[in-house]
Write a protein that holds these residues in place. Structure first.
Motif, PDB file in Angstrom:
ATOM      1  N   HIS A   7      48.400  51.258  33.694  1.00  0.00           N
ATOM      2  CA  HIS A   7      49.994  50.945  33.901  1.00  0.00           C
ATOM      3  C   HIS A   7      50.233  49.872  34.838  1.00  0.00           C
ATOM      4  CE1 HIS A   7      54.131  51.419  33.711  1.00  0.00           C
ATOM      5  NE2 HIS A   7      54.194  51.816  35.059  1.00  0.00           N
ATOM      6  N   ASP A   8      49.433  50.181  36.020  1.00  0.00           N
ATOM      7  CA  ASP A   8      49.418  49.210  37.226  1.00  0.00           C
ATOM      8  C   ASP A   8      48.953  47.826  36.647  1.00  0.00           C
ATOM      9  OD1 ASP A   8      50.506  51.169  38.769  1.00  0.00           O
ATOM     10  OD2 ASP A   8      48.762  51.271  39.895  1.00  0.00           O
ATOM     11  N   GLY A   9      47.969  47.603  35.934  1.00  0.00           N
ATOM     12  CA  GLY A   9      47.124  46.345  35.803  1.00  0.00           C
ATOM     13  C   GLY A   9      48.087  45.574  34.580  1.00  0.00           C
ATOM     14  N   LEU A  10      48.426  46.351  33.734  1.00  0.00           N
ATOM     15  CA  LEU A  10      49.004  45.674  32.509  1.00  0.00           C
ATOM     16  C   LEU A  10      50.503  45.272  32.768  1.00  0.00           C
ATOM     17  CD1 LEU A  10      47.414  47.458  29.576  1.00  0.00           C
ATOM     18  CD2 LEU A  10      46.614  45.164  30.587  1.00  0.00           C
ATOM     19  N   GLY A 129      39.643  46.939  38.240  1.00  0.00           N
ATOM     20  CA  GLY A 129      39.245  45.511  38.132  1.00  0.00           C
ATOM     21  C   GLY A 129      39.464  45.161  36.658  1.00  0.00           C
ATOM     22  N   PHE A 130      39.188  46.009  35.651  1.00  0.00           N
ATOM     23  CA  PHE A 130      39.101  45.698  34.380  1.00  0.00           C
ATOM     24  C   PHE A 130      40.509  45.324  33.816  1.00  0.00           C
ATOM     25  CE2 PHE A 130      39.830  47.148  30.101  1.00  0.00           C
ATOM     26  CZ  PHE A 130      39.128  46.139  29.131  1.00  0.00           C
ATOM     27  N   PHE A 131      41.699  46.343  34.111  1.00  0.00           N
ATOM     28  CA  PHE A 131      42.842  46.371  33.861  1.00  0.00           C
ATOM     29  C   PHE A 131      43.945  45.314  34.604  1.00  0.00           C
ATOM     30  CE2 PHE A 131      41.974  50.573  32.284  1.00  0.00           C
ATOM     31  CZ  PHE A 131      42.451  50.451  31.050  1.00  0.00           C
ATOM     32  N   MET A 132      43.382  44.974  35.813  1.00  0.00           N
ATOM     33  CA  MET A 132      44.095  43.768  36.432  1.00  0.00           C
ATOM     34  C   MET A 132      43.784  42.510  35.853  1.00  0.00           C
ATOM     35  SD  MET A 132      46.331  44.629  38.933  1.00  0.00           S
ATOM     36  CE  MET A 132      46.792  46.085  39.615  1.00  0.00           C
ATOM     37  N   GLY A 133      42.096  42.415  35.564  1.00  0.00           N
ATOM     38  CA  GLY A 133      41.871  41.191  34.953  1.00  0.00           C
ATOM     39  C   GLY A 133      42.620  40.874  33.425  1.00  0.00           C
TER      40      GLY A 133
END
Length: 209
Positions: A7-10, A129-133
């Motif tokens: 939720h934060d990254g996307l 790292g994955f979801f922020m990227g």
């Protein structure tokens, strides 16, 4: 933790439209979908690898020299990505140019290493790292698609830069590039396109409240 990272990254802390980090590659590279997604994936790989490298050793890194150590780790990972793209997709390497090595100084990577990976265990850091990227990659893809469609009248042009000439057939042309909206391909067009994405994000956030 997985759901929160997603939720934060996307959405909630999306680097491209919420935190507004990494604007230099966001505005410079996104002239096509392929360029935007390629740089987004490269950045995502570096973020996952750097977070996964720093988190296990965070307790042994001296506080006084943590930032230089973070930069050294990120620089080593970016060099691997840079050389890999140069070896296996040289036309794409030429298209992205200096922006691959500049991932070293991308504030998105350093910000997540400093604010998250240096304070959390390995698995949550990998998720972060994955979801922020991935969140950044989606923004780059959307912005690249908008600019490519308006400026060139096409979508997915340049697939051959990654996979070879046979993939050129996946390019979709809606109208001749000579009739395109030139501003969309210029830096002001990138600012306008990003502003539209930010405005849409803020609108959806407000309607959910």
């Amino acid at each position: 933790m997985l759901r929160k990272s997603m939720h934060d990254g996307l959405w909630k802390q999306n680097p491209g439209v919420i935190q507004l980090l990494g604007l230099c590659p966001t505005l410079a590279v996104t002239t096509t979908v392929v360029n935007g997604v390629s740089l987004g994936i490269a950045t995502m790989l570096v973020m996952v690898a750097s977070n996964g490298s720093i988190a296990p050793i965070r307790k042994w890194i001296p506080e006084e020299i943590r930032v230089p150590i973070f930069i050294l780790v990120v620089a080593a990972l970016v060099t691997i990505i840079d050389l890999s793209i140069h070896a296996f997709a040289e036309p794409l390497y030429r298209a992205l140019g200096i922006f691959i090595p500049l991932i070293v100084t991308n504030c998105i990577v350093l910000a997540r290493v400093e604010s998250f990976a240096s304070k959390n265990p390995t698995l949550p850091s990998l998720y972060d790292g994955f979801f922020m990227g991935l969140g950044l990659c989606i923004v780059l893809a959307l912005l690249g698609g908008m600019r490519e469609l308006l400026g060139k009248g096409s979508l997915f042009s340049g697939m051959d830069l990654i996979f070879g000439e046979s993939w050129k057939v996946l390019s979709i042309e809606f109208f001749d590039s000579s009739h395109g909206f030139l501003l969309a391909l210029l830096p002001p067009g990138a600012f306008l396109g990003l502003a539209l994405l930010i405005a849409l994000t803020n609108f959806f956030n407000q309607t959910k409240q």
